[in-house]
Write a protein that holds these residues in place. Structure first.
Motif, PDB file in Angstrom:
ATOM      1  N   ARG A 157      -4.732  10.832   9.690  1.00 62.76           N
ATOM      2  CA  ARG A 157      -4.878   9.858   8.605  1.00 62.76           C
ATOM      3  C   ARG A 157      -4.163   8.580   8.988  1.00 62.76           C
ATOM      4  NH1 ARG A 157      -2.731  11.672   3.178  1.00 62.76           N
ATOM      5  NH2 ARG A 157      -3.727   9.724   2.616  1.00 62.76           N
TER       6      ARG A 157
ATOM      7  N   VAL B 167       0.832  -1.204   0.000  1.00 64.99           N
ATOM      8  CA  VAL B 167       0.000   0.000   0.000  1.00 64.99           C
ATOM      9  C   VAL B 167       0.866   1.253   0.000  1.00 64.99           C
ATOM     10  CG1 VAL B 167      -1.598   1.364   1.397  1.00 64.99           C
ATOM     11  CG2 VAL B 167      -2.020  -1.066   1.049  1.00 64.99           C
TER      12      VAL B 167
ATOM     13  N   ASN C  26      -4.657   3.885   9.259  1.00 64.03           N
ATOM     14  CA  ASN C  26      -5.493   2.707   9.410  1.00 64.03           C
ATOM     15  C   ASN C  26      -5.197   2.081  10.765  1.00 64.03           C
ATOM     16  OD1 ASN C  26      -6.520   2.832   6.670  1.00 64.03           O
ATOM     17  ND2 ASN C  26      -4.528   2.071   6.017  1.00 64.03           N
TER      18      ASN C  26
ATOM     19  N   VAL D   6      -9.099  12.900  -1.270  1.00 63.51           N
ATOM     20  CA  VAL D   6      -8.063  13.158  -0.268  1.00 63.51           C
ATOM     21  C   VAL D   6      -7.581  14.587  -0.344  1.00 63.51           C
ATOM     22  CG1 VAL D   6      -5.722  12.551   0.418  1.00 63.51           C
ATOM     23  CG2 VAL D   6      -7.336  10.746  -0.166  1.00 63.51           C
TER      24      VAL D   6
ATOM     25  N   SER E 205      -5.521   2.453  -1.205  1.00 66.76           N
ATOM     26  CA  SER E 205      -5.805   2.936   0.146  1.00 66.76           C
ATOM     27  C   SER E 205      -5.926   1.789   1.131  1.00 66.76           C
ATOM     28  CB  SER E 205      -7.105   3.749   0.159  1.00 66.76           C
ATOM     29  OG  SER E 205      -8.208   2.929  -0.197  1.00 66.76           O
TER      30      SER E 205
ATOM     31  N   ARG F 104      -8.507  -1.708  -2.213  1.00 69.48           N
ATOM     32  CA  ARG F 104      -9.305  -0.523  -2.510  1.00 69.48           C
ATOM     33  C   ARG F 104      -8.397   0.517  -3.135  1.00 69.48           C
ATOM     34  NH1 ARG F 104     -11.561  -0.430   2.960  1.00 69.48           N
ATOM     35  NH2 ARG F 104     -13.485  -1.629   3.029  1.00 69.48           N
ATOM     36  N   GLU F 105      -8.853   1.139  -4.208  1.00 72.31           N
ATOM     37  CA  GLU F 105      -8.061   2.180  -4.859  1.00 72.31           C
ATOM     38  C   GLU F 105      -8.185   3.495  -4.109  1.00 72.31           C
ATOM     39  OE1 GLU F 105      -7.599   1.554  -9.475  1.00 72.31           O
ATOM     40  OE2 GLU F 105      -9.704   1.561  -8.935  1.00 72.31           O
ATOM     41  N   ARG F 106      -7.124   4.271  -4.123  1.00 66.48           N
ATOM     42  CA  ARG F 106      -7.119   5.574  -3.468  1.00 66.48           C
ATOM     43  C   ARG F 106      -7.819   6.602  -4.354  1.00 66.48           C
ATOM     44  NH1 ARG F 106      -3.955   7.591   0.443  1.00 66.48           N
ATOM     45  NH2 ARG F 106      -2.549   5.815   0.303  1.00 66.48           N
TER      46      ARG F 106
ATOM     47  N   ASP G 160      -7.658  10.128  -5.051  1.00 70.59           N
ATOM     48  CA  ASP G 160      -6.794  11.289  -4.812  1.00 70.59           C
ATOM     49  C   ASP G 160      -7.566  12.596  -4.753  1.00 70.59           C
ATOM     50  OD1 ASP G 160      -4.477   9.775  -4.674  1.00 70.59           O
ATOM     51  OD2 ASP G 160      -4.198   9.823  -6.846  1.00 70.59           O
TER      52      ASP G 160
END
Length: 273
Positions: A120, A30, A122, A60, A37, A53-55, A57
């Motif tokens: 930010r 990641v 996880n 964000v 993401s 999962r795709e970020r 941008d």
């Protein structure tokens, strides 16, 4: 790309599953990939399921300037923390309650004083989630009679003109379906005019009695639908079902032990001048 990155870290077809740390590998990928993401590898028997999962941008970038905290969305035990912004407030194996602060957006610096940033990261925790469905044996069922009426009207901006003379709906119970069609002049020039067709379909309600098996299948479908939505991307450790039966119906509870990202972002309210 995902498979090649996993292969580079030694996780490939034929790999002994206990010889690699899939959580560490996912964390590294990641961070390296930049366009992800979230990533997890769930191993069950001889099958590995990779979830990514795709970020986004754009999202964000829009939210980076808003200070926030990350709080726990569940009662859980902390398994792993990834901090990309803010200050971590929890430790490995710590037990947290729903709503407890995980990553703070308030940074206390001796040189700069207090600063507010967007937290930010996880935070993965082990939690047991419960999903419940209650299905009565006596069920109400809708059956269309075939009777229906249509009413038309013209809508011009916010004004509406009824084209039907009879405005009374003769049915006691009915479903309403509304369709709109935009008007074009000569078939090419778009006008701010719509023809609205409203269809009223009569139905009757009858009572049906479900068998025990049918009620169980319906309850099982409901709890699985709830859990699939809530546990997307989670690492499932175990599942168990509890069934309670009464004269009125069935109550089914699905308990899922899992590791999932428990972090929920909440904005920090600041005073405006």
């Amino acid at each position: 790309e995902i498979l090649s990155r996993l292969d580079a870290y030694g996780f490939r077809l034929g790999t002994f599953k206990n010889s690699v740390d899939t959580k560490d590998i996912c964390q590294r990928i990641v961070l390296e990939a930049g366009n992800l993401s979230f990533m997890s590898v769930n191993v069950r028997g001889t099958v590995a399921t990779v979830v990514v999962r795709e970020r986004n941008d754009d999202t964000v970038a829009e939210e980076d300037s808003s200070p926030s905290n990350l709080i726990s969305g569940y009662d859980a035990q902390i398994e792993r923390v990834e901090v990309f912004g803010g200050v971590c407030e929890v430790k490995h194996l710590q037990t947290v309650r729903k709503g407890e602060l995980l990553i703070s957006g308030v940074i206390d610096s001796q040189a700069l004083g207090y600063r507010l940033v967007r937290a930010r990261g996880n935070v993965y925790g082990k939690a047991t989630l419960f999903f419940e469905a209650c299905v009565p044996f006596e069920q109400s069922q809708k059956t269309e009679t075939g009777a229906k009426i249509e009413k038309k009207s013209i809508k011009f901006f916010s004004k509406s003109l009824n084209l039907s003379k009879n405005t009374i709906i003769p049915y006691e119970k009915y479903d309403t379906i509304v369709k709109e069609r935009k008007i074009f002049l000569f078939g090419i020039i778009e006008l701010p005019i719509f023809i609205t067709t409203t269809i009223y379909k009569e139905y009757e309600e009858t009572t049906v009695t479900l068998s025990r098996n049918d009620a169980y299948r319906k309850a099982l479908h409901e709890v699985n639908e709830q859990s699939d939505k809530e546990l997307f991307g989670a690492d499932i450790l175990s599942k168990s079902l509890t069934l309670l039966e009464s004269e009125e119906g069935l109550s089914l509870t699905l308990a899922v032990e899992c590791v999932l990202n428990i972090a929920k972002e909440v904005k920090i309210e600041t005073a405006r001048r």
